[in-house]
Design a protein around this motif. Structure first.
Motif, PDB file in Angstrom:
ATOM      1  N   SER A  18      -3.796 -77.540  66.387  1.00 46.78           N
ATOM      2  CA  SER A  18      -4.115 -76.387  67.479  1.00 46.78           C
ATOM      3  C   SER A  18      -4.765 -75.491  66.974  1.00 46.78           C
ATOM      4  N   ARG A  19      -5.575 -74.611  67.605  1.00 45.74           N
ATOM      5  CA  ARG A  19      -6.390 -73.550  67.014  1.00 45.74           C
ATOM      6  C   ARG A  19      -6.168 -72.192  67.807  1.00 45.74           C
ATOM      7  N   THR A  20      -6.194 -71.074  67.346  1.00 47.22           N
ATOM      8  CA  THR A  20      -6.159 -69.940  68.090  1.00 47.22           C
ATOM      9  C   THR A  20      -7.415 -69.318  67.796  1.00 47.22           C
ATOM     10  N   VAL A  21      -8.049 -68.914  68.793  1.00 52.10           N
ATOM     11  CA  VAL A  21      -9.473 -68.115  68.621  1.00 52.10           C
ATOM     12  C   VAL A  21      -9.359 -66.888  69.257  1.00 52.10           C
ATOM     13  N   HIS A  22      -9.297 -65.803  68.630  1.00 54.28           N
ATOM     14  CA  HIS A  22      -9.444 -64.249  69.361  1.00 54.28           C
ATOM     15  C   HIS A  22     -10.769 -63.833  69.606  1.00 54.28           C
ATOM     16  N   VAL A  23     -11.207 -63.500  70.839  1.00 53.03           N
ATOM     17  CA  VAL A  23     -12.521 -63.195  71.180  1.00 53.03           C
ATOM     18  C   VAL A  23     -12.153 -61.988  72.018  1.00 53.03           C
ATOM     19  N   PRO A  82     -16.853 -69.810  65.899  1.00 53.70           N
ATOM     20  CA  PRO A  82     -17.723 -69.108  64.950  1.00 53.70           C
ATOM     21  C   PRO A  82     -16.895 -68.488  63.858  1.00 53.70           C
ATOM     22  N   GLN A  83     -17.510 -68.673  62.580  1.00 54.56           N
ATOM     23  CA  GLN A  83     -16.605 -68.390  61.211  1.00 54.56           C
ATOM     24  C   GLN A  83     -16.130 -66.906  61.272  1.00 54.56           C
ATOM     25  N   GLU A  84     -16.815 -65.947  61.907  1.00 57.10           N
ATOM     26  CA  GLU A  84     -16.361 -64.540  61.900  1.00 57.10           C
ATOM     27  C   GLU A  84     -15.117 -64.165  62.590  1.00 57.10           C
ATOM     28  N   LEU A  85     -14.507 -65.135  63.452  1.00 57.61           N
ATOM     29  CA  LEU A  85     -13.351 -65.060  64.197  1.00 57.61           C
ATOM     30  C   LEU A  85     -12.189 -65.534  63.323  1.00 57.61           C
ATOM     31  N   GLU A  86     -11.048 -65.065  63.785  1.00 58.08           N
ATOM     32  CA  GLU A  86      -9.793 -65.298  63.232  1.00 58.08           C
ATOM     33  C   GLU A  86      -9.159 -66.597  63.804  1.00 58.08           C
ATOM     34  N   LEU A  87      -8.814 -67.680  62.706  1.00 53.94           N
ATOM     35  CA  LEU A  87      -8.342 -69.131  63.418  1.00 53.94           C
ATOM     36  C   LEU A  87      -7.075 -69.175  62.826  1.00 53.94           C
ATOM     37  N   THR A  88      -6.134 -69.661  63.671  1.00 57.42           N
ATOM     38  CA  THR A  88      -4.917 -70.094  63.302  1.00 57.42           C
ATOM     39  C   THR A  88      -4.735 -71.688  63.446  1.00 57.42           C
ATOM     40  N   VAL A  89      -4.539 -72.482  62.403  1.00 57.82           N
ATOM     41  CA  VAL A  89      -4.629 -73.946  62.442  1.00 57.82           C
ATOM     42  C   VAL A  89      -2.973 -74.314  62.113  1.00 57.82           C
ATOM     43  N   SER A  90      -2.472 -74.970  63.120  1.00 59.45           N
ATOM     44  CA  SER A  90      -1.379 -75.798  62.809  1.00 59.45           C
ATOM     45  C   SER A  90      -1.517 -77.241  62.840  1.00 59.45           C
TER      46      SER A  90
END
Length: 69
Positions: free
Chosen positions: A2-7, A59-67
Motif C-alpha cells: 500500500s502507498r499513502t500519497v499526500h497531495v 511524483p518523487q517530491e511527495l511523501e510516500l509510505t510503503v507497507s
C-alpha cells in the motif's frame, strides 16, 4: 503493498453553488473534482488523483509510505 500519497489541494464554491476541489500532482499534471458539497468534491478529486497516479506514477517530491506484507 500500500502507498499513502499526500497531495495538497484547494476547495472553493463557484457562483452556481458547486464545490470544486483542485490539486496539482506535478507541474502540468493536475486534477479536479466537483460535487454538491465539499465531501463529494474531495471524493471526486481523490478518484481523479488515483487515476493520474496509476497513469503517471507518484511524483518523487511527495511523501510516500510503503507497507509490504
Amino acid at each position: 503493498m500500500s502507498r499513502t500519497v499526500h497531495v495538497p489541494y484547494t476547495i472553493e464554491q463557484d457562483e452556481d453553488g458547486i464545490w470544486c476541489a483542485h490539486a496539482q500532482l506535478r507541474p502540468g499534471v493536475g486534477a479536479h473534482g466537483e460535487g454538491d458539497d465539499p465531501e463529494t468534491a474531495i471524493a471526486d478529486l481523490r478518484e481523479a488523483l488515483a487515476l493520474l497516479i496509476e497513469e503517471f506514477g507518484p511524483p518523487q517530491e511527495l511523501e510516500l509510505t510503503v507497507s509490504v506484507a
